[in-house]
Design a protein around this motif. Structure first.
Motif, PDB file in Angstrom:
ATOM      1  N   PHE A   1       0.840  -1.200   0.000  1.00  8.36           N
ATOM      2  CA  PHE A   1       0.000   0.000   0.000  1.00  8.36           C
ATOM      3  C   PHE A   1       0.877   1.253   0.000  1.00  8.36           C
ATOM      4  O   PHE A   1       1.835   1.355   0.765  1.00  8.36           O
ATOM      5  CB  PHE A   1      -0.883  -0.035   1.252  1.00  8.36           C
ATOM      6  CG  PHE A   1      -1.837   1.110   1.365  1.00  8.36           C
ATOM      7  CD1 PHE A   1      -2.957   1.167   0.563  1.00  8.36           C
ATOM      8  CD2 PHE A   1      -1.625   2.126   2.284  1.00  8.36           C
ATOM      9  CE1 PHE A   1      -3.860   2.224   0.675  1.00  8.36           C
ATOM     10  CE2 PHE A   1      -2.510   3.187   2.406  1.00  8.36           C
ATOM     11  CZ  PHE A   1      -3.630   3.238   1.589  1.00  8.36           C
ATOM     12  N   ASN A   2       0.537   2.197  -0.869  1.00  9.59           N
ATOM     13  CA  ASN A   2       1.252   3.477  -0.979  1.00  9.59           C
ATOM     14  C   ASN A   2       2.734   3.313  -1.311  1.00  9.59           C
ATOM     15  O   ASN A   2       3.559   4.143  -0.940  1.00  9.59           O
ATOM     16  CB  ASN A   2       1.094   4.320   0.295  1.00  9.59           C
ATOM     17  CG  ASN A   2      -0.122   5.213   0.216  1.00  9.59           C
ATOM     18  OD1 ASN A   2      -0.679   5.404  -0.858  1.00  9.59           O
ATOM     19  ND2 ASN A   2      -0.543   5.757   1.331  1.00  9.59           N
TER      20      ASN A   2
ATOM     21  N   TYR B   1      -4.151   1.892  -7.691  1.00  6.44           N
ATOM     22  CA  TYR B   1      -4.554   2.016  -6.288  1.00  6.44           C
ATOM     23  C   TYR B   1      -5.844   1.253  -6.015  1.00  6.44           C
ATOM     24  O   TYR B   1      -6.078   0.806  -4.897  1.00  6.44           O
ATOM     25  CB  TYR B   1      -4.715   3.487  -5.908  1.00  6.44           C
ATOM     26  CG  TYR B   1      -3.418   4.246  -6.030  1.00  6.44           C
ATOM     27  CD1 TYR B   1      -2.347   3.925  -5.195  1.00  6.44           C
ATOM     28  CD2 TYR B   1      -3.246   5.247  -6.980  1.00  6.44           C
ATOM     29  CE1 TYR B   1      -1.130   4.591  -5.303  1.00  6.44           C
ATOM     30  CE2 TYR B   1      -2.044   5.919  -7.088  1.00  6.44           C
ATOM     31  CZ  TYR B   1      -0.995   5.588  -6.252  1.00  6.44           C
ATOM     32  OH  TYR B   1       0.201   6.250  -6.374  1.00  6.44           O
TER      33      TYR B   1
ATOM     34  N   TYR C   1      -4.039  10.582  -4.443  1.00  8.64           N
ATOM     35  CA  TYR C   1      -5.206   9.854  -4.934  1.00  8.64           C
ATOM     36  C   TYR C   1      -6.168   9.651  -3.779  1.00  8.64           C
ATOM     37  O   TYR C   1      -5.875   9.992  -2.637  1.00  8.64           O
ATOM     38  CB  TYR C   1      -4.790   8.504  -5.533  1.00  8.64           C
ATOM     39  CG  TYR C   1      -4.303   7.510  -4.500  1.00  8.64           C
ATOM     40  CD1 TYR C   1      -5.147   6.512  -4.013  1.00  8.64           C
ATOM     41  CD2 TYR C   1      -3.007   7.575  -3.989  1.00  8.64           C
ATOM     42  CE1 TYR C   1      -4.710   5.615  -3.049  1.00  8.64           C
ATOM     43  CE2 TYR C   1      -2.567   6.678  -3.030  1.00  8.64           C
ATOM     44  CZ  TYR C   1      -3.423   5.701  -2.566  1.00  8.64           C
ATOM     45  OH  TYR C   1      -2.988   4.819  -1.608  1.00  8.64           O
TER      46      TYR C   1
ATOM     47  N   GLN D   1      -4.909  10.187  -0.026  1.00  8.44           N
ATOM     48  CA  GLN D   1      -3.638   9.513   0.224  1.00  8.44           C
ATOM     49  C   GLN D   1      -2.545  10.151  -0.618  1.00  8.44           C
ATOM     50  O   GLN D   1      -2.821  10.788  -1.637  1.00  8.44           O
ATOM     51  CB  GLN D   1      -3.738   8.025  -0.157  1.00  8.44           C
ATOM     52  CG  GLN D   1      -4.601   7.206   0.747  1.00  8.44           C
ATOM     53  CD  GLN D   1      -4.001   7.031   2.117  1.00  8.44           C
ATOM     54  OE1 GLN D   1      -2.785   7.021   2.288  1.00  8.44           O
ATOM     55  NE2 GLN D   1      -4.851   6.911   3.122  1.00  8.44           N
TER      56      GLN D   1
ATOM     57  N   PHE E   1      -8.291   6.769  -1.653  1.00  8.59           N
ATOM     58  CA  PHE E   1      -8.532   5.355  -1.357  1.00  8.59           C
ATOM     59  C   PHE E   1      -9.994   5.257  -0.922  1.00  8.59           C
ATOM     60  O   PHE E   1     -10.385   5.808   0.106  1.00  8.59           O
ATOM     61  CB  PHE E   1      -7.586   4.853  -0.262  1.00  8.59           C
ATOM     62  CG  PHE E   1      -7.649   3.366  -0.065  1.00  8.59           C
ATOM     63  CD1 PHE E   1      -7.041   2.511  -0.974  1.00  8.59           C
ATOM     64  CD2 PHE E   1      -8.312   2.824   1.019  1.00  8.59           C
ATOM     65  CE1 PHE E   1      -7.107   1.139  -0.804  1.00  8.59           C
ATOM     66  CE2 PHE E   1      -8.384   1.452   1.202  1.00  8.59           C
ATOM     67  CZ  PHE E   1      -7.787   0.599   0.283  1.00  8.59           C
TER      68      PHE E   1
ATOM     69  N   ASN F   1       1.174   8.720  -2.148  1.00  3.55           N
ATOM     70  CA  ASN F   1       2.128   7.623  -2.267  1.00  3.55           C
ATOM     71  C   ASN F   1       3.497   8.113  -1.820  1.00  3.55           C
ATOM     72  O   ASN F   1       4.003   9.110  -2.318  1.00  3.55           O
ATOM     73  CB  ASN F   1       2.176   7.140  -3.716  1.00  3.55           C
ATOM     74  CG  ASN F   1       3.035   5.922  -3.909  1.00  3.55           C
ATOM     75  OD1 ASN F   1       4.220   5.914  -3.593  1.00  3.55           O
ATOM     76  ND2 ASN F   1       2.442   4.878  -4.458  1.00  3.55           N
TER      77      ASN F   1
END
Length: 192
Positions: A9-10, A37, A111, A102, A113, A104
């Motif tokens: 994740f990320n 994602y 982006y 979120q 989630f 990254n």
């Protein structure tokens, strides 16, 4: 043999773990991409890759964190070996607090989630009783001091599986060299 590295994740499909895999298996044998994602799109893309490779040559999946959850599901679905590093075994629960905006940490991409992503993640969580069918194909590696996911809980969850816990470390996993050294003794993993 081809290796598909599945990031968490990320994160992204490049970095230290990927570099070590390339040194070990050969640059040309490691496939590592930045996944969407949206978990459903990520799984769809990974399934496409697996279907196009697995009939041509042996295939090994290596996944970390959320990528570990994806690896568990895909290893089960396609009956192929999986190396699972500091995995999220219940991503639909583990990522509840991440719903919303979120960023990254590797790509700086922003982006959202979405809550519906959790519903899809719930669908791909394979019960441990079902995972017994691929028990001989799953290898779990944990850093004891993982600050995000409880390594003792994960070890207990996989108590009947091959589990190796390294002292210290963290969620990003600090024992890739030791993991690869351990793989050398497992020809059934290296050659699918």
């Amino acid at each position: 043999m081809k290796v598909i590295y599945i990031h968490g994740f990320n994160s992204a499909g490049y970095g230290d773990k990927v570099n070590k895999l390339k040194q070990f298996f050969g640059d040309e044998n490691v496939i590592s991409i930045n996944l969407p994602y949206n978990p459903e799109k990520a799984i769809s893309l990974l399934e496409f890759l697996i279907r196009n490779i697995k009939n041509e040559e042996p295939l090994l999946l290596v996944g970390t964190s959320l990528g570990g959850a994806y690896t568990i599901y895909l290893s089960y679905k396609f009956d192929i070996p999986g190396i699972i590093i500091n995995p999220s075994v219940r991503p639909s629960e583990d990522l509840k607090t991440e719903v919303g905006k979120q960023k990254n940490y590797k790509t700086d991409e922003e982006y959202e989630f979405k809550k519906e992503y959790l519903d899809f993640l719930k669908k791909i969580e394979i019960p441990i009783t079902e995972l017994q069918k691929v028990k001989d194909k799953l290898y779990i590696y944990l850093d004891e001091e993982d600050e995000l996911l409880d390594s003792r809980e994960t070890a207990e969850y996989f108590k009947d599986f091959y589990v190796k816990i390294f002292p210290g470390g963290n969620h990003r996993f600090q024992h890739m060299d030791e993991l690869l050294e351990d793989l050398k003794s497992k020809k059934e993993v290296r050659y699918g």
